[in-house]
Design a protein around this motif. Structure first.
Motif, PDB file in Angstrom:
ATOM      1  N   ILE A  64       4.393   6.165   8.488  1.00 14.75           N
ATOM      2  CA  ILE A  64       4.056   5.301   9.621  1.00 14.75           C
ATOM      3  C   ILE A  64       2.687   5.662  10.185  1.00 14.75           C
ATOM      4  O   ILE A  64       1.998   4.825  10.762  1.00 14.75           O
ATOM      5  CB  ILE A  64       5.151   5.354  10.720  1.00 14.75           C
ATOM      6  N   ALA A  65       2.265   6.931  10.016  1.00 12.47           N
ATOM      7  CA  ALA A  65       0.926   7.315  10.465  1.00 12.47           C
ATOM      8  C   ALA A  65      -0.136   6.565   9.655  1.00 12.47           C
ATOM      9  O   ALA A  65      -1.092   6.025  10.206  1.00 12.47           O
ATOM     10  CB  ALA A  65       0.736   8.818  10.347  1.00 12.47           C
ATOM     11  N   LEU A  66       0.046   6.519   8.347  1.00 10.05           N
ATOM     12  CA  LEU A  66      -0.874   5.763   7.497  1.00 10.05           C
ATOM     13  C   LEU A  66      -0.679   4.264   7.660  1.00 10.05           C
ATOM     14  O   LEU A  66      -1.641   3.493   7.594  1.00 10.05           O
ATOM     15  CB  LEU A  66      -0.656   6.141   6.030  1.00 10.05           C
ATOM     16  N   ASN A  67       0.577   3.849   7.885  1.00  7.04           N
ATOM     17  CA  ASN A  67       0.925   2.446   8.093  1.00  7.04           C
ATOM     18  C   ASN A  67       0.216   1.541   7.095  1.00  7.04           C
ATOM     19  O   ASN A  67      -0.537   0.639   7.474  1.00  7.04           O
ATOM     20  CB  ASN A  67       0.597   2.015   9.527  1.00  7.04           C
ATOM     21  N   PRO A  68       0.439   1.771   5.793  1.00  6.77           N
ATOM     22  CA  PRO A  68      -0.262   0.948   4.802  1.00  6.77           C
ATOM     23  C   PRO A  68       0.096  -0.520   4.980  1.00  6.77           C
ATOM     24  O   PRO A  68       1.251  -0.859   5.247  1.00  6.77           O
ATOM     25  CB  PRO A  68       0.265   1.482   3.459  1.00  6.77           C
ATOM     26  N   PRO A  69      -0.888  -1.418   4.876  1.00  8.82           N
ATOM     27  CA  PRO A  69      -0.600  -2.848   5.062  1.00  8.82           C
ATOM     28  C   PRO A  69       0.359  -3.345   3.997  1.00  8.82           C
ATOM     29  O   PRO A  69       0.063  -3.289   2.801  1.00  8.82           O
ATOM     30  CB  PRO A  69      -1.971  -3.515   4.957  1.00  8.82           C
ATOM     31  N   LEU A  70       1.530  -3.807   4.424  1.00 11.53           N
ATOM     32  CA  LEU A  70       2.558  -4.240   3.476  1.00 11.53           C
ATOM     33  C   LEU A  70       2.135  -5.473   2.706  1.00 11.53           C
ATOM     34  O   LEU A  70       2.479  -5.651   1.539  1.00 11.53           O
ATOM     35  CB  LEU A  70       3.865  -4.496   4.223  1.00 11.53           C
ATOM     36  N   THR A  71       1.391  -6.354   3.363  1.00  7.58           N
ATOM     37  CA  THR A  71       0.871  -7.557   2.719  1.00  7.58           C
ATOM     38  C   THR A  71      -0.561  -7.754   3.174  1.00  7.58           C
ATOM     39  O   THR A  71      -1.039  -7.091   4.099  1.00  7.58           O
ATOM     40  CB  THR A  71       1.690  -8.809   3.095  1.00  7.58           C
ATOM     41  N   GLY A  72      -1.256  -8.684   2.567  1.00  3.70           N
ATOM     42  CA  GLY A  72      -2.628  -8.971   2.969  1.00  3.70           C
ATOM     43  C   GLY A  72      -2.749  -9.480   4.385  1.00  3.70           C
ATOM     44  O   GLY A  72      -3.828  -9.440   4.982  1.00  3.70           O
ATOM     45  N   ALA A  73      -1.645  -9.944   4.965  1.00  5.31           N
ATOM     46  CA  ALA A  73      -1.673 -10.470   6.337  1.00  5.31           C
ATOM     47  C   ALA A  73      -1.552  -9.376   7.382  1.00  5.31           C
ATOM     48  O   ALA A  73      -1.610  -9.651   8.570  1.00  5.31           O
ATOM     49  CB  ALA A  73      -0.543 -11.480   6.531  1.00  5.31           C
ATOM     50  N   ARG A  74      -1.359  -8.114   6.953  1.00  7.77           N
ATOM     51  CA  ARG A  74      -1.161  -7.026   7.911  1.00  7.77           C
ATOM     52  C   ARG A  74      -2.292  -6.008   7.820  1.00  7.77           C
ATOM     53  O   ARG A  74      -2.091  -4.812   8.040  1.00  7.77           O
ATOM     54  CB  ARG A  74       0.177  -6.332   7.651  1.00  7.77           C
ATOM     55  N   LEU A  75      -3.491  -6.468   7.498  1.00  4.67           N
ATOM     56  CA  LEU A  75      -4.622  -5.564   7.348  1.00  4.67           C
ATOM     57  C   LEU A  75      -5.119  -5.065   8.690  1.00  4.67           C
ATOM     58  O   LEU A  75      -4.855  -5.650   9.741  1.00  4.67           O
ATOM     59  CB  LEU A  75      -5.769  -6.277   6.611  1.00  4.67           C
ATOM     60  N   GLY A  76      -5.911  -3.977   8.643  1.00  8.09           N
ATOM     61  CA  GLY A  76      -6.595  -3.482   9.827  1.00  8.09           C
ATOM     62  C   GLY A  76      -5.670  -3.164  10.964  1.00  8.09           C
ATOM     63  O   GLY A  76      -4.583  -2.637  10.787  1.00  8.09           O
ATOM     64  N   SER A  77      -6.122  -3.498  12.170  1.00  8.25           N
ATOM     65  CA  SER A  77      -5.361  -3.134  13.360  1.00  8.25           C
ATOM     66  C   SER A  77      -4.169  -4.056  13.590  1.00  8.25           C
ATOM     67  O   SER A  77      -3.482  -3.927  14.602  1.00  8.25           O
ATOM     68  CB  SER A  77      -6.262  -3.157  14.592  1.00  8.25           C
ATOM     69  N   LEU A  78      -3.904  -5.000  12.679  1.00  4.24           N
ATOM     70  CA  LEU A  78      -2.652  -5.736  12.784  1.00  4.24           C
ATOM     71  C   LEU A  78      -1.472  -4.793  12.554  1.00  4.24           C
ATOM     72  O   LEU A  78      -0.342  -5.099  12.917  1.00  4.24           O
ATOM     73  CB  LEU A  78      -2.627  -6.893  11.773  1.00  4.24           C
ATOM     74  N   SER A  79      -1.736  -3.633  11.953  1.00  4.96           N
ATOM     75  CA  SER A  79      -0.776  -2.535  11.906  1.00  4.96           C
ATOM     76  C   SER A  79      -1.335  -1.394  12.745  1.00  4.96           C
ATOM     77  O   SER A  79      -2.527  -1.103  12.689  1.00  4.96           O
ATOM     78  CB  SER A  79      -0.548  -2.065  10.465  1.00  4.96           C
ATOM     79  N   THR A  80      -0.486  -0.744  13.526  1.00  2.00           N
ATOM     80  CA  THR A  80      -0.972   0.277  14.453  1.00  2.00           C
ATOM     81  C   THR A  80      -1.435   1.518  13.708  1.00  2.00           C
ATOM     82  O   THR A  80      -0.971   1.830  12.616  1.00  2.00           O
ATOM     83  CB  THR A  80       0.122   0.669  15.464  1.00  2.00           C
ATOM     84  N   ARG A  81      -2.352   2.263  14.332  1.00  2.00           N
ATOM     85  CA  ARG A  81      -2.959   3.437  13.714  1.00  2.00           C
ATOM     86  C   ARG A  81      -2.925   4.634  14.662  1.00  2.00           C
ATOM     87  O   ARG A  81      -3.848   5.432  14.694  1.00  2.00           O
ATOM     88  CB  ARG A  81      -4.403   3.107  13.330  1.00  2.00           C
ATOM     89  N   THR A  82      -1.850   4.753  15.414  1.00  2.11           N
ATOM     90  CA  THR A  82      -1.768   5.759  16.464  1.00  2.11           C
ATOM     91  C   THR A  82      -2.022   7.171  15.959  1.00  2.11           C
ATOM     92  O   THR A  82      -2.729   7.948  16.599  1.00  2.11           O
ATOM     93  CB  THR A  82      -0.385   5.686  17.149  1.00  2.11           C
ATOM     94  N   ALA A  83      -1.423   7.552  14.821  1.00  2.00           N
ATOM     95  CA  ALA A  83      -1.580   8.907  14.295  1.00  2.00           C
ATOM     96  C   ALA A  83      -2.211   8.883  12.914  1.00  2.00           C
ATOM     97  O   ALA A  83      -1.998   9.797  12.114  1.00  2.00           O
ATOM     98  CB  ALA A  83      -0.225   9.613  14.250  1.00  2.00           C
ATOM     99  N   HIS A  84      -2.988   7.860  12.625  1.00  2.00           N
ATOM    100  CA  HIS A  84      -3.648   7.770  11.323  1.00  2.00           C
ATOM    101  C   HIS A  84      -4.610   8.952  11.152  1.00  2.00           C
ATOM    102  O   HIS A  84      -5.371   9.280  12.067  1.00  2.00           O
ATOM    103  CB  HIS A  84      -4.419   6.455  11.235  1.00  2.00           C
TER     104      HIS A  84
END
Length: 428
Positions: free
Chosen positions: A248-268
């Protein structure tokens, strides 16, 4: 949008800017003045009430974080040309403006990575520095752990105490999480000293919901607390533990629609490494550590040092990304709920959490439009068909991300946990 963030006595003269009172209240605007925002008054009062004495640059870092979180709330993404990327221009009053000017570009880069907005930050003199208490309390704990009320921070605090550490637990109070934070602190290690603070950022008008930059305030509270400990005042380092499973720290984008900050990066790790650089430059002896950077959530559960205590508290913890939206109830279908449920399955213990949408595999009107379920299923299918490398693409191609090979192997194991969950529920 332009914001000027400074204490009450600062001469606000910026036409067209939102003026934000740090560590005070905005009051009623005088004739000809626009409404003001505010942040930090309660946090300052609660901290000083304990007679804690923090490092001057830790207070400046808190002023920066309070300004950032207020801007993150005040500037609505819907008003930007592309509906997401914002232009945010911040002027922040600090006590040591010459030093912080040397760090402006590093902080801007960290914030751009965190929220994918365009940040411009300038520093001016006049920031708040509280007078040292006459009889300062110097806590004898040897580290600080962020205690959110979530499952990962619960495991982290348990593991620290079972390994012989004596952490001071620091929480950012969020409605719905406060009771968990207090009960977890009381239950772990015979009872942890607990410091609960709230930014109370309050800009005028409607606010932005995405809150991608809020993780900076979590770190700022932890850093402030770390510099108040006796070990720090004696010249030592005080580690700040940010406990988050690596997937969840890396939060890899599951699809192309979840790139960048559309997924959180709290502990990236990319973000944390950039903040580590700022702290090193500021000579704040607070190394930030995520002990679980290379573990899945399931692996964290299985390896926890006090299984009995964990089993008694785990279902009480909160993971859901929509917890407040569903009246303080886990939805069961968002990505954090997915990871939580797959972790319990990997752990082999009963998941006592109540989920609003329990049956991930159902296909009816109530369970249609499960975007996150589809996103996870698509990721699993794409990796199976094309391989992990093709699915990841450039997701790990950041200059400060650390050990990319270890991260890649972690993601593989995290996806395996999610795949087992989908197989259990017959998700197609």
């Amino acid at each position: 949008m332009r914001l000027v963030c400074a204490p009450q006595d600062f001469p606000f003269v910026e036409d067209g800017a939102l003026n934000v009172i740090l560590y005070g209240q905005p009051g009623i605007p005088e004739d000809g003045q626009s409404a003001r925002g505010s942040a930090g008054q309660a946090a300052k009062a609660d901290f000083l009430r304990k007679r804690f004495e923090a490092a001057p640059r830790a207070w400046d870092f808190l002023s920066i974080a309070l300004s950032v979180v207020t801007a993150d709330l005040a500037v609505r993404r819907a008003d930007s040309p592309d509906g997401w990327t914002r232009e945010i221009d911040l002027t922040i009053a600090v006590a040591d403006a010459p030093f912080w000017r040397t760090q402006a570009s590093t902080i801007e880069s960290a914030l751009k990575f965190l929220s994918t907005d365009r940040w411009r930050i300038s520093f001016v003199d006049g920031g708040m520095q509280p007078a040292p208490p006459r009889d300062p309390a110097r806590p004898d704990e040897d580290c600080v752990v962020l205690l959110s009320g979530g499952l990962d921070s619960l495991i982290g605090a348990i593991d620290l105490t079972t390994s012989g550490k004596r952490p001071l637990a620091v929480s950012h109070v969020v409605r719905g999480d406060g009771q968990n934070q207090e009960s977890f602190a009381a239950a772990i290690g015979g009872g942890l000293q607990h410091l609960a603070l709230n930014h109370n950022a309050n800009p005028p008008g409607s606010t932005e919901d995405s809150q991608r930059a809020r993780s900076l305030i979590f770190l700022a509270f932890g850093i402030l607390a770390a510099t108040s400990l006796a070990a720090y005042h004696d010249g030592g380092q005080v580690p700040l533990y940010v406990c988050e499973n690596g997937f969840i720290a890396l939060n890899p984008p599951l699809t192309g629609a979840r790139l960048g900050s559309l997924s959180t990066r709290t502990a990236h790790p990319e973000f944390l490494n950039r903040i580590r650089e700022v702290l090193a430059a500021a000579r704040l002896r607070v190394p930030i550590t995520n002990p679980y950077e290379h573990r899945t959530k399931g692996e964290m559960l299985k390896a926890c040092g006090n299984q009995q205590l964990l089993a008694s508290l785990a279902s009480q913890s909160v993971s859901c990304g929509r917890y407040r939206r569903y009246n303080y109830h886990h939805c069961g279908r968002c990505v954090p709920c997915h990871i939580r449920r797959s972790a319990f399955l990997a752990w082999g213990q009963t998941d006592g959490t109540s989920y609003k949408f329990d049956e991930l595999g159902r296909d009816d009107g109530d369970h249609a439009n499960f975007d996150d379920v589809r996103s996870v299923a698509m990721a699993i299918a794409e990796v199976k068909a094309d391989g992990l490398e093709a699915w990841l693409g450039a997701a790990l191609s950041y200059p400060k991300i650390g050990d990319a090979a270890a991260h890649k192997y972690l993601i593989k194991r995290g996806l395996a946990e999610l795949s087992a969950l989908h197989h259990l529920f017959g998700v197609k």
